[in-house]
Enzyme design. Structure first.
Site, PDB file in Angstrom:
ATOM      1  N   LYS A  11       7.386 -18.043  50.309  1.00 40.96           N
ATOM      2  CA  LYS A  11       6.718 -18.958  51.231  1.00 40.96           C
ATOM      3  C   LYS A  11       7.604 -20.177  51.534  1.00 40.96           C
ATOM      4  O   LYS A  11       8.603 -20.414  50.834  1.00 40.96           O
ATOM      5  CB  LYS A  11       5.376 -19.390  50.618  1.00 40.96           C
ATOM      6  CG  LYS A  11       4.365 -18.228  50.440  1.00 40.96           C
ATOM      7  CD  LYS A  11       3.059 -18.746  49.831  1.00 40.96           C
ATOM      8  CE  LYS A  11       2.002 -17.670  49.704  1.00 40.96           C
ATOM      9  NZ  LYS A  11       0.732 -18.210  49.132  1.00 40.96           N
ATOM     10  N   TYR A  51      -3.527 -13.551  57.102  1.00 42.29           N
ATOM     11  CA  TYR A  51      -4.610 -14.076  56.265  1.00 42.29           C
ATOM     12  C   TYR A  51      -5.992 -13.856  56.877  1.00 42.29           C
ATOM     13  O   TYR A  51      -6.940 -14.595  56.574  1.00 42.29           O
ATOM     14  CB  TYR A  51      -4.372 -15.564  55.997  1.00 42.29           C
ATOM     15  CG  TYR A  51      -3.328 -15.816  54.924  1.00 42.29           C
ATOM     16  CD1 TYR A  51      -3.422 -15.207  53.664  1.00 42.29           C
ATOM     17  CD2 TYR A  51      -2.249 -16.663  55.152  1.00 42.29           C
ATOM     18  CE1 TYR A  51      -2.464 -15.440  52.677  1.00 42.29           C
ATOM     19  CE2 TYR A  51      -1.291 -16.901  54.157  1.00 42.29           C
ATOM     20  CZ  TYR A  51      -1.410 -16.282  52.932  1.00 42.29           C
ATOM     21  OH  TYR A  51      -0.467 -16.518  51.946  1.00 42.29           O
ATOM     22  N   ASN A 123       2.134 -22.064  46.167  1.00 45.76           N
ATOM     23  CA  ASN A 123       2.444 -21.199  45.029  1.00 45.76           C
ATOM     24  C   ASN A 123       3.655 -20.308  45.249  1.00 45.76           C
ATOM     25  O   ASN A 123       3.831 -19.303  44.563  1.00 45.76           O
ATOM     26  CB  ASN A 123       1.199 -20.407  44.603  1.00 45.76           C
ATOM     27  CG  ASN A 123       0.565 -19.662  45.761  1.00 45.76           C
ATOM     28  OD1 ASN A 123       1.182 -19.535  46.817  1.00 45.76           O
ATOM     29  ND2 ASN A 123      -0.639 -19.165  45.564  1.00 45.76           N
ATOM     30  N   HIS A 126       3.947 -14.868  47.994  1.00 51.23           N
ATOM     31  CA  HIS A 126       2.793 -13.999  48.290  1.00 51.23           C
ATOM     32  C   HIS A 126       3.128 -12.604  47.801  1.00 51.23           C
ATOM     33  O   HIS A 126       4.265 -12.147  47.923  1.00 51.23           O
ATOM     34  CB  HIS A 126       2.535 -13.931  49.796  1.00 51.23           C
ATOM     35  CG  HIS A 126       1.617 -12.805  50.172  1.00 51.23           C
ATOM     36  ND1 HIS A 126       0.246 -12.924  50.126  1.00 51.23           N
ATOM     37  CD2 HIS A 126       1.869 -11.520  50.542  1.00 51.23           C
ATOM     38  CE1 HIS A 126      -0.306 -11.763  50.470  1.00 51.23           C
ATOM     39  NE2 HIS A 126       0.663 -10.893  50.728  1.00 51.23           N
ATOM     40  N   GLU A 137      -0.279  -4.979  55.164  1.00 52.12           N
ATOM     41  CA  GLU A 137       0.717  -6.054  55.233  1.00 52.12           C
ATOM     42  C   GLU A 137       2.132  -5.517  55.490  1.00 52.12           C
ATOM     43  O   GLU A 137       2.887  -6.113  56.258  1.00 52.12           O
ATOM     44  CB  GLU A 137       0.675  -6.872  53.944  1.00 52.12           C
ATOM     45  CG  GLU A 137      -0.636  -7.646  53.813  1.00 52.12           C
ATOM     46  CD  GLU A 137      -0.768  -8.404  52.498  1.00 52.12           C
ATOM     47  OE1 GLU A 137      -1.755  -9.144  52.351  1.00 52.12           O
ATOM     48  OE2 GLU A 137       0.104  -8.246  51.610  1.00 52.12           O
TER      49      GLU A 137
END
Ligand code: IDP
Ligand code: MG
Length: 168
Positions: A11, A51, A123, A126, A137
């Site tokens: 990310k 998402y 975080n 992913h 995905e």
């Protein structure tokens, strides 16, 4: 379980903190193979599609801005597909829990993640959570030609007349 593929995104916070090498090193502990890798500009359409299942969550809008790179001055992520036996669970285990403060400190999220003062879970990574999510995905972020192994169905078709970039 058998051979699986799973989508990993480093990310924008991971890129900004120069964590790409560290994260790839941690992921290599899985002994999985990389089937594809690309740096991807994340526009709103891609972010919202990725998402889509979280669109009713109170943090959705912030999450979209986060994955688009709005908080880290870079509108890109590194996308990878890991391939091999039980790939989905192996990668999730090394990533650690969603909340970086609850994640095992030896996991990627435990080591590198944080919660910002405005409550965003930064975080760093992913990873697909289950086989259905992984297929959706991988197909969203990669075309078949960008992967060296295929476990999801492909078809051959005549390409429509489309504009492509060539080296000038
Ligand atoms: P996952 O990334 O571990 O699969 P998801 O529930 O799919 O967790 O959530 C996607 C992302 O949304 C998380 O990685 C995190 O960045 C963010 N997120 C999830 N839950 C929260 C929350 O309660 N507050 C703020 N951000 C969250
Ligand atoms: Mg998830």
């Amino acid at each position: 379980m058998g051979i699986e593929q799973t989508l990993v995104l480093i990310k924008p916070d991971g890129l900004k903190k120069s964590l790409t090498g560290n994260i790839l090193t941690r992921l290599s502990e899985t002994r999985l193979e990389i089937a594809g890798a690309r740096i991807v500009h994340v526009n709103r359409e891609l972010a919202e599609e990725h998402y889509a299942l979280l669109k009713d969550q109170p943090f959705f809008e912030e999450l979209i801005k986060y994955i688009m790179g709005e908080f880290h001055e870079r509108r890109k992520v590194m996308a990878l597909v890991y391939h091999g036996e039980a790939a989905i669970q192996k990668v999730r285990t090394i990533c650690g829990a969603t909340n970086p403060e609850e994640a095992d400190p030896r996991s990627i999220r435990g080591a590198y993640g944080r919660i910002t003062t405005s409550g965003i879970y930064e975080n760093a990574i992913h990873a697909s959570a289950n086989p259905e999510e992984a297929e959706r995905e991988v197909r969203l972020w990669f075309s078949p030609e960008e992967l060296v192994y295929h476990i999801y169905a492909v078809k051959e078709a005549e390409a429509k007349r489309e504009k492509k970039l060539f080296w000038a």
